[in-house]
Design a protein around this motif. Structure first.
Motif, short mmCIF file in Angstrom:
data_model
loop_
_atom_site.label_atom_id
_atom_site.label_comp_id
_atom_site.label_asym_id
_atom_site.label_seq_id
_atom_site.Cartn_x
_atom_site.Cartn_y
_atom_site.Cartn_z
N PHE A 147 0.84 -1.20 0.00
CA PHE A 147 0.00 0.00 0.00
C PHE A 147 0.87 1.25 0.00
CE2 PHE A 147 -1.72 3.47 2.53
CZ PHE A 147 -2.96 3.68 1.98
N ARG A 148 1.86 1.30 0.88
CA ARG A 148 2.70 2.49 1.02
C ARG A 148 3.54 2.73 -0.23
NH1 ARG A 148 7.09 5.11 3.40
NH2 ARG A 148 6.44 6.69 4.92
N ARG A 149 4.11 1.68 -0.76
CA ARG A 149 4.96 1.83 -1.93
C ARG A 149 4.17 2.33 -3.13
NH1 ARG A 149 6.51 -2.85 -2.03
NH2 ARG A 149 5.17 -3.72 -3.66
N ARG A 150 2.98 1.79 -3.36
CA ARG A 150 2.17 2.20 -4.50
C ARG A 150 1.79 3.67 -4.39
NH1 ARG A 150 -2.44 0.35 -4.01
NH2 ARG A 150 -3.15 1.02 -6.07
N HIS A 151 1.38 4.12 -3.21
CA HIS A 151 0.98 5.51 -3.05
C HIS A 151 2.18 6.45 -3.14
CE1 HIS A 151 -2.81 3.71 -1.84
NE2 HIS A 151 -3.35 4.91 -1.94
N LEU A 152 3.32 6.04 -2.61
CA LEU A 152 4.52 6.86 -2.75
C LEU A 152 4.87 7.06 -4.22
CD1 LEU A 152 7.07 5.71 0.02
CD2 LEU A 152 6.18 8.03 -0.36
N ASP A 153 4.80 5.98 -4.99
CA ASP A 153 5.11 6.08 -6.41
C ASP A 153 4.15 7.03 -7.12
OD1 ASP A 153 7.16 4.29 -6.07
OD2 ASP A 153 6.06 2.56 -6.86
N THR A 154 2.86 6.98 -6.74
CA THR A 154 1.86 7.85 -7.36
C THR A 154 2.14 9.32 -7.04
OG1 THR A 154 0.17 6.12 -7.26
CG2 THR A 154 -0.60 8.40 -7.48
N TYR A 155 2.42 9.62 -5.77
CA TYR A 155 2.69 11.01 -5.38
C TYR A 155 3.97 11.53 -6.01
CZ TYR A 155 -0.97 10.53 -1.84
OH TYR A 155 -2.16 10.34 -1.19
N ARG A 156 4.99 10.72 -6.02
CA ARG A 156 6.26 11.17 -6.60
C ARG A 156 6.13 11.40 -8.11
NH1 ARG A 156 10.96 7.31 -4.38
NH2 ARG A 156 12.19 8.74 -5.69
N ALA A 157 5.35 10.56 -8.78
CA ALA A 157 5.12 10.75 -10.21
C ALA A 157 4.38 12.06 -10.49
CB ALA A 157 4.33 9.58 -10.78
N ALA A 158 3.60 12.52 -9.50
CA ALA A 158 2.87 13.78 -9.64
C ALA A 158 3.74 14.99 -9.34
CB ALA A 158 1.65 13.78 -8.71
#
Length: 301
Positions: free
Chosen positions: A17-28
């Motif tokens: 969960f944490r890794r997926r959301h981190l990737d999403t925020y960083r991509a933004a």
């Protein structure tokens, strides 16, 4: 279609969960320290969430679903905080659909009156859930150029009391329009939040309240908090006075907010916009603020 398989250990689902959301925020474009704080604010892994693995017919894990329930103003609210499948393993979304049905049943079995979901990326399972709010975000590369005839100055103490009253009334109306609270609940929320956000009024640290003027008249107000996250300011409110709307001052107010963010030493700006405010959403999109995350909900029964 197999049912989701319960996961008893937080370690079996939270790191993913944490890794997926981190990737999403960083991509933004969210700075790494700010992205980490945002993920930590999404949920407390120790809360007691119920998680399950989504598996294919061969028993291979292809995703997960995480649900929980909270008490809010005397009501039980079900929360779906994660639901995903790997695209190449669920091309028609059948597994997502089954996991969504499982999550809804879980909420109903726990006497939830409403189901909410907070999305960090678009999700086809929740298109029929009304949008209650969005978090908008923009990385500001350079100071915007001045808008002809538009200036900004700090709000005075004499102007502050009336502005606070108007701001609370507008905030209550936004909450009610979004469908997320009753009028009474919205008023209680607004009064509490304003006490917490402006404990020293205009002297509250890291706070900027600017009066936006054009042709010698006030046309709007912008209220920001700096360092809300590392390198990120938060725009609590930007409003153009009703008599001056439709003349381009909304975009000018956003440019003023961008400039105030950079002047305070931050490099990005974020804010919340409530569902139902389509005009404002259109303005923010055209000004370069994209949806970082979205809250949707639907009443049960």
């Amino acid at each position: 279609m197999s049912s989701p398989t319960p996961l008893a250990d937080t370690a079996d689902w939270y790191p993913t969960f944490r890794r997926r959301h981190l990737d999403t925020y960083r991509a933004a474009g969210v700075p790494v320290p700010a992205a980490e704080l945002l993920v930590d604010q999404l949920l407390d892994p120790a809360h007691g969430w119920t998680a399950a693995a989504i598996t294919d017919p061969d028993g291979q894990r292809i995703g997960q679903v995480v649900v929980g329930a909270v008490e809010r103003e005397g009501r039980t609210i079900g929360r779906i905080v994660d639901l995903w499948t790997a695209p190449d393993t669920d091309p028609d979304g059948a597994h997502r659909h089954a996991a969504h049905a499982w999550a809804r049943r879980w909420c109903e079995e726990h006497a939830a009156e409403r189901v909410t979901v907070r999305l960090a990326e678009p999700h086809p399972s929740f298109t029929d859930y009304p949008v209650r709010s969005q978090v908008r975000f923009k990385a500001i590369g350079s100071a915007p150029g001045p808008v002809d005839g538009v200036t900004a100055r700090p709000m005075t103490e004499a102007e502050y009391p009336e502005w606070v009253r108007e701001e609370q009334d507008g905030y209550v109306a936004d909450i009610v329009r979004s469908g997320s609270r009753t009028a009474e609940e919205a008023r209680t929320q607004a009064e509490q939040e304003f006490r917490e956000l402006l404990p020293q009024g205009l002297g509250t640290p890291a706070t900027t309240v600017l009066v936006i003027e054009a042709e010698g008249s006030r046309v709007g107000v912008a209220w920001l908090n700096h360092g809300y996250l590392p390198g990120v300011s938060y725009l609590y409110s930007v409003a153009v006075d009703p008599t001056h709307r439709g003349r381009g001052y909304g975009r000018a107010a956003m440019a003023v907010s961008d400039a105030a963010t950079l002047a305070a030493g931050d490099r990005a700006l974020m804010f919340n916009v409530f569902g139902g405010n389509d005009v404002a959403m259109g303005l923010y999109t055209s000004a370069g603020y994209h949806v970082l995350e979205e809250s949707r909900s639907v009443d049960l029964g």
